[in-house]
Write a protein that holds these residues in place. Structure first.
Motif, PDB file in Angstrom:
ATOM      1  N   ALA A   1       5.415 -10.342  -6.193  1.00  0.00           N
ATOM      2  CA  ALA A   1       4.801 -10.750  -7.452  1.00  0.00           C
ATOM      3  C   ALA A   1       3.530  -9.951  -7.688  1.00  0.00           C
ATOM      4  CB  ALA A   1       4.472 -12.242  -7.415  1.00  0.00           C
ATOM      5  N   LYS A   2       3.190  -9.773  -8.952  1.00  0.00           N
ATOM      6  CA  LYS A   2       1.957  -9.060  -9.300  1.00  0.00           C
ATOM      7  C   LYS A   2       0.746  -9.734  -8.668  1.00  0.00           C
ATOM      8  CE  LYS A   2      -0.679  -7.467 -13.333  1.00  0.00           C
ATOM      9  NZ  LYS A   2      -0.720  -7.420 -14.820  1.00  0.00           N
ATOM     10  N   LYS A   3       0.751 -11.064  -8.636  1.00  0.00           N
ATOM     11  CA  LYS A   3      -0.353 -11.806  -8.043  1.00  0.00           C
ATOM     12  C   LYS A   3      -0.472 -11.530  -6.542  1.00  0.00           C
ATOM     13  CE  LYS A   3      -2.356 -16.444  -7.713  1.00  0.00           C
ATOM     14  NZ  LYS A   3      -3.672 -15.960  -8.157  1.00  0.00           N
ATOM     15  N   THR A   4       0.655 -11.287  -5.896  1.00  0.00           N
ATOM     16  CA  THR A   4       0.627 -10.966  -4.468  1.00  0.00           C
ATOM     17  C   THR A   4      -0.133  -9.668  -4.237  1.00  0.00           C
ATOM     18  OG1 THR A   4       2.748 -12.071  -4.120  1.00  0.00           O
ATOM     19  CG2 THR A   4       2.047 -10.513  -2.423  1.00  0.00           C
ATOM     20  N   VAL A   5       0.083  -8.693  -5.106  1.00  0.00           N
ATOM     21  CA  VAL A   5      -0.632  -7.422  -4.990  1.00  0.00           C
ATOM     22  C   VAL A   5      -2.133  -7.653  -5.093  1.00  0.00           C
ATOM     23  CG1 VAL A   5      -1.001  -5.140  -6.000  1.00  0.00           C
ATOM     24  CG2 VAL A   5       1.309  -6.103  -5.903  1.00  0.00           C
ATOM     25  N   THR A   6      -2.544  -8.401  -6.094  1.00  0.00           N
ATOM     26  CA  THR A   6      -3.987  -8.614  -6.303  1.00  0.00           C
ATOM     27  C   THR A   6      -4.579  -9.540  -5.245  1.00  0.00           C
ATOM     28  OG1 THR A   6      -3.488 -10.388  -7.903  1.00  0.00           O
ATOM     29  CG2 THR A   6      -3.851  -8.176  -8.766  1.00  0.00           C
ATOM     30  N   ASN A   7      -3.768 -10.380  -4.631  1.00  0.00           N
ATOM     31  CA  ASN A   7      -4.263 -11.213  -3.534  1.00  0.00           C
ATOM     32  C   ASN A   7      -4.591 -10.376  -2.299  1.00  0.00           C
ATOM     33  OD1 ASN A   7      -4.162 -13.644  -4.897  1.00  0.00           O
ATOM     34  ND2 ASN A   7      -2.136 -14.209  -4.126  1.00  0.00           N
ATOM     35  N   TYR A   8      -3.784  -9.358  -2.069  1.00  0.00           N
ATOM     36  CA  TYR A   8      -4.011  -8.500  -0.905  1.00  0.00           C
ATOM     37  C   TYR A   8      -5.050  -7.421  -1.185  1.00  0.00           C
ATOM     38  CZ  TYR A   8      -0.194 -10.307   1.990  1.00  0.00           C
ATOM     39  OH  TYR A   8       0.613 -11.108   2.777  1.00  0.00           O
ATOM     40  N   PHE A   9      -5.141  -6.988  -2.432  1.00  0.00           N
ATOM     41  CA  PHE A   9      -6.041  -5.888  -2.791  1.00  0.00           C
ATOM     42  C   PHE A   9      -6.850  -6.285  -4.022  1.00  0.00           C
ATOM     43  CE2 PHE A   9      -2.437  -4.043  -0.586  1.00  0.00           C
ATOM     44  CZ  PHE A   9      -3.042  -3.185   0.333  1.00  0.00           C
ATOM     45  N   ALA A  10      -8.125  -6.567  -3.798  1.00  0.00           N
ATOM     46  CA  ALA A  10      -8.981  -7.010  -4.895  1.00  0.00           C
ATOM     47  C   ALA A  10      -9.217  -5.908  -5.919  1.00  0.00           C
ATOM     48  CB  ALA A  10     -10.312  -7.513  -4.351  1.00  0.00           C
ATOM     49  N   ARG A  11      -9.203  -4.653  -5.456  1.00  0.00           N
ATOM     50  CA  ARG A  11      -9.440  -3.514  -6.337  1.00  0.00           C
ATOM     51  C   ARG A  11      -8.242  -2.575  -6.295  1.00  0.00           C
ATOM     52  NH1 ARG A  11     -15.657  -1.512  -5.653  1.00  0.00           N
ATOM     53  NH2 ARG A  11     -14.783   0.051  -7.054  1.00  0.00           N
ATOM     54  N   LYS A  12      -7.888  -2.040  -7.425  1.00  0.00           N
ATOM     55  CA  LYS A  12      -6.773  -1.105  -7.484  1.00  0.00           C
ATOM     56  C   LYS A  12      -7.031   0.103  -6.582  1.00  0.00           C
ATOM     57  CE  LYS A  12      -4.139   1.724 -10.795  1.00  0.00           C
ATOM     58  NZ  LYS A  12      -4.077   2.214 -12.187  1.00  0.00           N
ATOM     59  N   GLU A  13      -8.282   0.559  -6.519  1.00  0.00           N
ATOM     60  CA  GLU A  13      -8.616   1.715  -5.686  1.00  0.00           C
ATOM     61  C   GLU A  13      -8.280   1.484  -4.212  1.00  0.00           C
ATOM     62  OE1 GLU A  13     -10.406   0.212  -8.067  1.00  0.00           O
ATOM     63  OE2 GLU A  13     -12.271   1.314  -8.396  1.00  0.00           O
ATOM     64  N   ASP A  14      -8.394   0.221  -3.773  1.00  0.00           N
ATOM     65  CA  ASP A  14      -8.142  -0.081  -2.365  1.00  0.00           C
ATOM     66  C   ASP A  14      -6.674   0.036  -1.999  1.00  0.00           C
ATOM     67  OD1 ASP A  14     -10.828  -0.545  -2.114  1.00  0.00           O
ATOM     68  OD2 ASP A  14     -10.678  -2.723  -2.269  1.00  0.00           O
ATOM     69  N   LEU A  15      -5.797   0.034  -3.006  1.00  0.00           N
ATOM     70  CA  LEU A  15      -4.387   0.277  -2.737  1.00  0.00           C
ATOM     71  C   LEU A  15      -4.163   1.701  -2.246  1.00  0.00           C
ATOM     72  CD1 LEU A  15      -3.028  -1.517  -5.896  1.00  0.00           C
ATOM     73  CD2 LEU A  15      -2.159  -1.984  -3.594  1.00  0.00           C
TER      74      LEU A  15
ATOM     75  N   SER B   1       0.826  -1.209   0.000  1.00  0.00           N
ATOM     76  CA  SER B   1       0.000   0.000   0.000  1.00  0.00           C
ATOM     77  C   SER B   1       0.859   1.257   0.000  1.00  0.00           C
ATOM     78  CB  SER B   1      -0.932   0.001   1.212  1.00  0.00           C
ATOM     79  OG  SER B   1      -1.682   1.188   1.275  1.00  0.00           O
ATOM     80  N   ASP B   2       1.933   1.254   0.788  1.00  0.00           N
ATOM     81  CA  ASP B   2       2.806   2.432   0.868  1.00  0.00           C
ATOM     82  C   ASP B   2       3.465   2.722  -0.483  1.00  0.00           C
ATOM     83  OD1 ASP B   2       2.176   2.726   3.515  1.00  0.00           O
ATOM     84  OD2 ASP B   2       4.036   1.842   4.287  1.00  0.00           O
ATOM     85  N   HIS B   3       3.972   1.685  -1.132  1.00  0.00           N
ATOM     86  CA  HIS B   3       4.604   1.883  -2.446  1.00  0.00           C
ATOM     87  C   HIS B   3       3.570   2.317  -3.479  1.00  0.00           C
ATOM     88  CE1 HIS B   3       8.793   0.773  -1.899  1.00  0.00           C
ATOM     89  NE2 HIS B   3       8.418  -0.216  -1.099  1.00  0.00           N
ATOM     90  N   ALA B   4       2.387   1.722  -3.415  1.00  0.00           N
ATOM     91  CA  ALA B   4       1.341   2.093  -4.371  1.00  0.00           C
ATOM     92  C   ALA B   4       0.955   3.561  -4.204  1.00  0.00           C
ATOM     93  CB  ALA B   4       0.119   1.205  -4.170  1.00  0.00           C
ATOM     94  N   THR B   5       0.755   3.984  -2.964  1.00  0.00           N
ATOM     95  CA  THR B   5       0.357   5.367  -2.717  1.00  0.00           C
ATOM     96  C   THR B   5       1.435   6.336  -3.190  1.00  0.00           C
ATOM     97  OG1 THR B   5      -0.971   4.687  -0.815  1.00  0.00           O
ATOM     98  CG2 THR B   5      -0.364   7.010  -0.945  1.00  0.00           C
ATOM     99  N   ARG B   6       2.701   5.998  -2.952  1.00  0.00           N
ATOM    100  CA  ARG B   6       3.796   6.855  -3.415  1.00  0.00           C
ATOM    101  C   ARG B   6       3.767   6.992  -4.936  1.00  0.00           C
ATOM    102  NH1 ARG B   6       8.427   5.545  -5.593  1.00  0.00           N
ATOM    103  NH2 ARG B   6       8.299   3.362  -4.920  1.00  0.00           N
TER     104      ARG B   6
ATOM    105  N   ALA C   1       4.025  -3.782  -8.003  1.00  0.00           N
ATOM    106  CA  ALA C   1       4.650  -5.036  -7.595  1.00  0.00           C
ATOM    107  C   ALA C   1       6.174  -4.922  -7.650  1.00  0.00           C
ATOM    108  CB  ALA C   1       4.164  -6.170  -8.495  1.00  0.00           C
ATOM    109  N   THR C   2       6.691  -4.307  -8.702  1.00  0.00           N
ATOM    110  CA  THR C   2       8.144  -4.132  -8.836  1.00  0.00           C
ATOM    111  C   THR C   2       8.691  -3.265  -7.715  1.00  0.00           C
ATOM    112  OG1 THR C   2       8.029  -4.366 -11.240  1.00  0.00           O
ATOM    113  CG2 THR C   2       9.970  -3.259 -10.330  1.00  0.00           C
ATOM    114  N   ALA C   3       7.989  -2.174  -7.399  1.00  0.00           N
ATOM    115  CA  ALA C   3       8.449  -1.268  -6.339  1.00  0.00           C
ATOM    116  C   ALA C   3       8.449  -1.957  -4.976  1.00  0.00           C
ATOM    117  CB  ALA C   3       7.577  -0.026  -6.308  1.00  0.00           C
ATOM    118  N   ALA C   4       7.429  -2.796  -4.731  1.00  0.00           N
ATOM    119  CA  ALA C   4       7.315  -3.480  -3.443  1.00  0.00           C
ATOM    120  C   ALA C   4       8.112  -4.779  -3.398  1.00  0.00           C
ATOM    121  CB  ALA C   4       5.846  -3.771  -3.155  1.00  0.00           C
ATOM    122  N   ARG C   5       8.690  -5.171  -4.553  1.00  0.00           N
ATOM    123  CA  ARG C   5       9.469  -6.406  -4.662  1.00  0.00           C
ATOM    124  C   ARG C   5       8.635  -7.631  -4.307  1.00  0.00           C
ATOM    125  NH1 ARG C   5      15.593  -4.840  -2.463  1.00  0.00           N
ATOM    126  NH2 ARG C   5      15.927  -3.125  -3.955  1.00  0.00           N
TER     127      ARG C   5
END
Length: 211
Positions: free
Chosen positions: A43-57, A16-21, A37-41
């Motif tokens: 996988a892309k799937k890890t991002v979507t597993n934690y956040f179902a919607r991009k807005e929620d990031l 979330s912190d990297h996404a907001t930045r 995903a690259t910024a947070a190091r």
């Protein structure tokens, strides 16, 4: 919280912190999940597993936000009205400059204002918060016999509209460049005035406040 849950929470916050930045630097619509995903190091799937919607990031306090009014009503002291509890909770949030109340800083406020997607999602979250409040009011106590079935929803609409207005006021002052302490000093008496108007509409006499 166990070690496993603690680690999951840390990963979620890191993403979330990297996404907001990135959203604040590049714009919400222009930033991709792959870049986050690259910024947070991770996988892309890890991002979507934690956040179902991009807005929620970006709006990662959305669950606390939508539940906040209903929780204030459910957790209030015996004998305290819903209106009094909501005013008390809001003024406490203003004093603490709580992000859930709208204190998120100028860069974050600008990110939302510049994004049609985030602006629409925020409106949706306000609507969901009103629905949760209506349910809490309906469950709170039996309505008077003379009250129509729509009474809890009507009260929730008035109370949620006041909170929506005050949230927008905080955003407005933030975008104008005012620091949090000056925003809080301006919004606290305005909130007292708004809740006073609600007291008239809902037939409640609120106690005086020194805030």
């Amino acid at each position: 919280m166990g070690l496993r849950e603690s680690k999951k929470q840390e990963t979620r916050q890191l993403i979330s912190d990297h996404a907001t930045r990135l959203f604040m630097e590049q714009g919400f619509e222009q930033t991709t999940i792959a870049e986050i995903a690259t910024a947070a190091r991770v996988a892309k799937k890890t991002v979507t597993n934690y956040f179902a919607r991009k807005e929620d990031l970006a709006l990662d306090h959305h669950e606390a936000f939508t539940a906040s009014l209903a929780r204030a009503v459910a957790d209030r002291a015996a004998g305290e009205s819903a209106l009094a509890a909501l005013r008390r909770e809001f003024l406490a949030a203003v004093e603490q400059c709580d992000p859930v109340a709208g204190f998120a800083g100028p860069e974050f406020a600008r990110m939302i204002a510049d994004s049609p997607t985030l602006t629409a999602r925020l409106r949706e979250l306000h609507d969901l918060r009103e629905e949760a409040l209506a349910a809490a009011l309906a469950d709170d106590a039996p309505a008077p016999a003379a009250a129509p079935a729509i009474a809890p929803r009507a009260a929730a609409a008035l109370l949620a509209a006041a909170h929506r207005l005050l949230f927008q006021r905080i955003q407005e002052l933030t975008l104008a460049g005012e620091p949090n302490d000056r925003i809080a000093a301006a919004v606290a008496p305005e909130a007292t005035y708004v809740f006073g108007l609600l007291g008239t509409g809902l037939g409640e006499d609120l106690p005086a406040t020194n805030t």
